[in-house]
Design a protein around this motif. Structure first.
Motif, PDB file in Angstrom:
ATOM      1  N   GLU A   1     100.467  -8.720 -27.047  1.00 53.28           N
ATOM      2  CA  GLU A   1     101.665  -8.730 -26.218  1.00 53.28           C
ATOM      3  C   GLU A   1     101.234  -8.541 -24.768  1.00 53.28           C
ATOM      4  O   GLU A   1     100.378  -7.701 -24.473  1.00 53.28           O
ATOM      5  CB  GLU A   1     102.580  -7.585 -26.665  1.00 53.28           C
ATOM      6  N   GLU A   2     101.794  -9.325 -23.875  1.00 52.70           N
ATOM      7  CA  GLU A   2     101.462  -9.178 -22.459  1.00 52.70           C
ATOM      8  C   GLU A   2     101.972  -7.833 -21.934  1.00 52.70           C
ATOM      9  O   GLU A   2     103.047  -7.374 -22.338  1.00 52.70           O
ATOM     10  CB  GLU A   2     102.084 -10.311 -21.642  1.00 52.70           C
TER      11      GLU A   2
ATOM     12  N   GLY B   1     104.884  -1.515 -37.916  1.00 52.99           N
ATOM     13  CA  GLY B   1     104.584  -2.267 -36.710  1.00 52.99           C
ATOM     14  C   GLY B   1     103.238  -2.962 -36.770  1.00 52.99           C
ATOM     15  O   GLY B   1     102.213  -2.315 -37.026  1.00 52.99           O
ATOM     16  N   THR B   2     103.239  -4.260 -36.542  1.00 49.58           N
ATOM     17  CA  THR B   2     101.992  -5.027 -36.375  1.00 49.58           C
ATOM     18  C   THR B   2     102.217  -5.913 -35.160  1.00 49.58           C
ATOM     19  O   THR B   2     102.691  -5.422 -34.136  1.00 49.58           O
ATOM     20  CB  THR B   2     101.664  -5.854 -37.640  1.00 49.58           C
ATOM     21  N   HIS B   3     101.909  -7.228 -35.271  1.00 48.35           N
ATOM     22  CA  HIS B   3     102.257  -8.151 -34.199  1.00 48.35           C
ATOM     23  C   HIS B   3     103.738  -8.509 -34.274  1.00 48.35           C
ATOM     24  O   HIS B   3     104.236  -9.295 -33.472  1.00 48.35           O
ATOM     25  CB  HIS B   3     101.400  -9.423 -34.277  1.00 48.35           C
ATOM     26  N   LYS B   4     104.413  -7.929 -35.257  1.00 52.21           N
ATOM     27  CA  LYS B   4     105.856  -8.047 -35.401  1.00 52.21           C
ATOM     28  C   LYS B   4     106.371  -6.714 -35.948  1.00 52.21           C
ATOM     29  O   LYS B   4     105.596  -5.857 -36.365  1.00 52.21           O
ATOM     30  CB  LYS B   4     106.227  -9.201 -36.337  1.00 52.21           C
ATOM     31  N   ALA B   5     107.680  -6.559 -35.943  1.00 52.10           N
ATOM     32  CA  ALA B   5     108.284  -5.329 -36.462  1.00 52.10           C
ATOM     33  C   ALA B   5     108.988  -5.636 -37.770  1.00 52.10           C
ATOM     34  O   ALA B   5     109.734  -6.606 -37.874  1.00 52.10           O
ATOM     35  CB  ALA B   5     109.282  -4.760 -35.448  1.00 52.10           C
TER      36      ALA B   5
ATOM     37  N   ILE C   1     103.596  -3.686 -29.553  1.00 48.72           N
ATOM     38  CA  ILE C   1     104.442  -2.490 -29.590  1.00 48.72           C
ATOM     39  C   ILE C   1     105.849  -2.765 -29.075  1.00 48.72           C
ATOM     40  O   ILE C   1     106.822  -2.156 -29.530  1.00 48.72           O
ATOM     41  CB  ILE C   1     103.770  -1.348 -28.797  1.00 48.72           C
ATOM     42  N   GLY C   2     105.980  -3.693 -28.144  1.00 46.56           N
ATOM     43  CA  GLY C   2     107.305  -4.014 -27.631  1.00 46.56           C
ATOM     44  C   GLY C   2     108.258  -4.462 -28.725  1.00 46.56           C
ATOM     45  O   GLY C   2     109.449  -4.118 -28.713  1.00 46.56           O
ATOM     46  N   SER C   3     107.751  -5.212 -29.704  1.00 49.49           N
ATOM     47  CA  SER C   3     108.609  -5.664 -30.807  1.00 49.49           C
ATOM     48  C   SER C   3     109.063  -4.484 -31.655  1.00 49.49           C
ATOM     49  O   SER C   3     110.186  -4.474 -32.172  1.00 49.49           O
ATOM     50  CB  SER C   3     107.877  -6.704 -31.659  1.00 49.49           C
ATOM     51  N   TRP C   4     108.214  -3.473 -31.803  1.00 45.79           N
ATOM     52  CA  TRP C   4     108.599  -2.288 -32.572  1.00 45.79           C
ATOM     53  C   TRP C   4     109.759  -1.563 -31.881  1.00 45.79           C
ATOM     54  O   TRP C   4     110.732  -1.150 -32.519  1.00 45.79           O
ATOM     55  CB  TRP C   4     107.441  -1.311 -32.724  1.00 45.79           C
ATOM     56  N   LEU C   5     109.606  -1.420 -30.569  1.00 47.45           N
ATOM     57  CA  LEU C   5     110.621  -0.701 -29.800  1.00 47.45           C
ATOM     58  C   LEU C   5     111.948  -1.460 -29.775  1.00 47.45           C
ATOM     59  O   LEU C   5     113.019  -0.851 -29.825  1.00 47.45           O
ATOM     60  CB  LEU C   5     110.120  -0.460 -28.378  1.00 47.45           C
ATOM     61  N   LEU C   6     111.878  -2.800 -29.707  1.00 50.00           N
ATOM     62  CA  LEU C   6     113.113  -3.586 -29.720  1.00 50.00           C
ATOM     63  C   LEU C   6     113.861  -3.411 -31.033  1.00 50.00           C
ATOM     64  O   LEU C   6     115.090  -3.268 -31.048  1.00 50.00           O
ATOM     65  CB  LEU C   6     112.805  -5.069 -29.494  1.00 50.00           C
ATOM     66  N   LEU C   7     113.124  -3.430 -32.139  1.00 51.84           N
ATOM     67  CA  LEU C   7     113.779  -3.236 -33.432  1.00 51.84           C
ATOM     68  C   LEU C   7     114.350  -1.819 -33.533  1.00 51.84           C
ATOM     69  O   LEU C   7     115.467  -1.619 -34.018  1.00 51.84           O
ATOM     70  CB  LEU C   7     112.801  -3.504 -34.571  1.00 51.84           C
TER      71      LEU C   7
ATOM     72  N   PRO D   1     115.012  -8.219 -36.354  1.00 51.18           N
ATOM     73  CA  PRO D   1     115.221  -9.166 -35.291  1.00 51.18           C
ATOM     74  C   PRO D   1     114.185  -9.076 -34.198  1.00 51.18           C
ATOM     75  O   PRO D   1     114.057  -9.979 -33.404  1.00 51.18           O
ATOM     76  CB  PRO D   1     116.620  -8.812 -34.767  1.00 51.18           C
ATOM     77  N   GLY D   2     113.450  -7.971 -34.130  1.00 49.42           N
ATOM     78  CA  GLY D   2     112.430  -7.854 -33.104  1.00 49.42           C
ATOM     79  C   GLY D   2     111.094  -8.413 -33.513  1.00 49.42           C
ATOM     80  O   GLY D   2     110.105  -8.243 -32.819  1.00 49.42           O
ATOM     81  N   ALA D   3     111.037  -9.113 -34.668  1.00 51.50           N
ATOM     82  CA  ALA D   3     109.742  -9.516 -35.188  1.00 51.50           C
ATOM     83  C   ALA D   3     109.171 -10.732 -34.505  1.00 51.50           C
ATOM     84  O   ALA D   3     107.996 -10.813 -34.228  1.00 51.50           O
ATOM     85  CB  ALA D   3     109.870  -9.779 -36.691  1.00 51.50           C
ATOM     86  N   ALA D   4     109.984 -11.718 -34.228  1.00 55.99           N
ATOM     87  CA  ALA D   4     109.461 -12.974 -33.708  1.00 55.99           C
ATOM     88  C   ALA D   4     109.120 -12.850 -32.236  1.00 55.99           C
ATOM     89  O   ALA D   4     109.723 -12.091 -31.496  1.00 55.99           O
ATOM     90  CB  ALA D   4     110.496 -14.074 -33.911  1.00 55.99           C
TER      91      ALA D   4
END
Length: 523
Positions: free
Chosen positions: A250-251, A178-182, A218-224, A100-103
């Motif tokens: 990611e900003e 982790g890339t630009h998505k998780a 990296i934020g998407s990785w942490l969210l997942l 779910p943290g990918a998009a």
């Protein structure tokens, strides 16, 4: 790996080191608080998630009691203590499931979100997090830069396999690419697996699908990781994050918002491999999530580092411990800092905990000892007066976060006594002096390296010279060796140095990353 038997949670003790004597009109009180956790066994096993029962606290009977000499700790007597799963995303290749943290634009959870219920794990043995007490998510950078040199990705896979082998039976775990998505690598389905020989073998097989490609967010990785860890019935929730590049997709504000949301929900160790990543990003992640940060300049060192990190995570026995600081009316807290094993300013992380009391997060504990520097400003008083300047308590939230107040684990007292004895009031406690110097050492390194980067050779020389002087005087040999790679030391005791003309990027980044690590007072 054989399962470990249940073991009791650790016992905490608090020691206070200070010179309690102030001159007439003096207001600032400094103390070093040594917190030690000992006596527990293997972390994260059944029965270790809740806090311990009654804990005896070293020191005198309740109240101030008789004042000891400078540096003596006034203690208290014994005190009693109380004894939504993330939904899967679209299927990816090689059996991976996009989390779910990918998009982009994934909602950031609020701090009030509670961990979800246990979930059955496809292909696992038993239920995820069922009385495991611990959960860990390993986040591996799979961005395009991980393909250069080709051995970097191979070393990352080997290191992740070593970490999986180190995860103890019964601990809930998952692997995220982790890339630009998780993307979930194992077990998938928005859940965690329960570690045993079968799930560890399957997890290592799934690592074959890790390949470089894509950007870095990296934020998407942490969210997942947060959503996966939240699905586990575990008190100890920990992440391990590896990156080799800058958070370019990611900003910065987005990453900061994610870190703010994840703070207090899980701890995380962060590692940078190679030299193309940003020191501030990696150390910022570890700082926000109460973990450790380090550089692995040579990818061949990843396996050993991941093994050490995972062993340390498996050694945690009690979660969400806070340092509670109570001050009397008219007093104010100047700062609260962790000063060993590394400098970390906790002042801004205060959470109000009742009248004149605040909690400062310390994360999870195993068998270990840490030092904190507390500075309190009290109202001035006349000669002969004394007061309780602060009361330090270790507290842990009740199971489930509701019900009875936090269970006390240990306490210590900080005193203030006004005297006209100049020798007594001007003496500096050795522990306070030592850690004041260690904090200055970290600041001097950071200021010196920043000046060096900006081309200000004069300021860089002065600051790094001061750092050499402080490292030598305090016996911080590791930091002194790192400094010697960026400056030529002419006179260590005097702080006389010359900037080296050529310094490798790895040596620069190693010094910056490890600048906050301290050594303890020699007793």
């Amino acid at each position: 790996m054989a399962p470990f038997p249940p073991s009791p949670a650790p016992r905490f003790s608090v020691e206070v080191y200070q010179n309690e004597y102030l001159p007439v009109g003096g207001r600032e009180v400094n103390a070093i608080i040594t917190v030690t956790s000992a006596g527990g066994g293997t972390a994260g096993g059944p029965g270790t998630a809740e806090g311990p029962g009654a804990v005896g606290v070293p020191g005198a009977a309740a109240g101030l009691g008789t004042a000891g000499g400078p540096g003596a700790a006034a203690g208290l007597g014994p005190m009693g203590g109380p004894g939504a799963a993330a939904g899967p995303g679209a299927s990816g290749g090689s059996g991976a499931v996009e989390g779910p943290g990918a998009a982009g634009g994934t909602p950031i959870p609020g701090p009030a979100l509670a961990p979800g219920p246990r979930q059955d794990v496809p292909g696992g043995s038993g239920r995820c997090g069922a009385s495991s007490g611990a959960a860990v998510v390993i986040m591996v950078d799979c961005s395009g830069s991980m393909g250069y040199p080709p051995t970097k990705m191979r070393h990352a896979r080997d290191a992740t396999a070593a970490a999986i082998d180190t995860v103890r039976d019964g601990v809930a775990f998952a692997v995220v690419a982790g890339t630009h998505k998780a993307v979930e690598v194992f077990p998938g389905g928005g859940r965690l697996a329960t570690a045993d020989p079968l799930t560890r073998a399957r997890a290592k097989e799934a690592l074959c699908g890790l390949s470089p490609g894509g950007g870095t967010a990296i934020g998407s990785w942490l969210l997942l990781a947060d959503q996966l860890l939240g699905s586990a019935d575990a008190a100890i929730r920990h992440g391990i994050l590896l990156t080799d590049g800058r958070n370019e997709h990611e900003e910065p504000e987005r990453l900061r918002a994610v870190l703010d949301a994840c703070a207090g929900r899980f701890t995380c160790d962060a590692r940078g491999v190679g030299t193309d990543w940003e020191v501030e990003e990696v150390t910022g992640i570890a700082s926000a999530l109460l973990g450790t940060a380090d550089i692995v300049a040579d990818p061949a060192g990843l396996r050993a580092d991941f093994t050490r990190m995972t062993k340390a995570a498996m050694g945690k026995e009690i979660a969400d411990v806070s340092l509670r600081l109570w001050t009397p009316k008219g007093a104010e807290v100047v700062y609260v800092k962790q000063v060993a094993p590394a400098v970390e300013d906790l002042t801004a992380r205060r959470v109000e905990a009742g009248p004149r009391a605040g909690d400062y997060p310390t994360g999870s504990w195993g068998e270990e000892s840490r030092d904190y520097h507390v500075c309190v400003r009290v109202p001035a008083a006349e000669t002969g007066r004394e007061m309780l300047a602060a009361r330090i308590s270790l507290v842990q939230p009740p199971p489930g976060g509701v019900g009875s107040p936090p269970s006390p684990l240990a306490q210590g007292l900080v005193r203030a006594v006004w005297t006209d004895d100049l020798a007594a009031s001007t003496a500096m406690n050795p522990q306070v002096a030592h850690y004041t110097g260690q904090a200055e050492l970290a600041q001097a390194i950071q200021a010196g390296m920043n000046a060096r980067k900006s081309g200000n050779a004069e300021q860089a020389t002065a600051k790094l010279g001061r750092a050499v002087q402080l490292a030598t005087a305090s016996g911080n040999e590791d930091t002194a060796k790192l400094l010697a790679k960026v400056v030529d030391v002419v006179d260590a005791a005097a702080g006389t140095v010359r900037l080296k003309a050529k310094v490798t990027e790895a040596d620069e980044m190693t010094l910056e990353t490890r600048s906050t690590k301290t050594v303890r007072v020699k007793k």
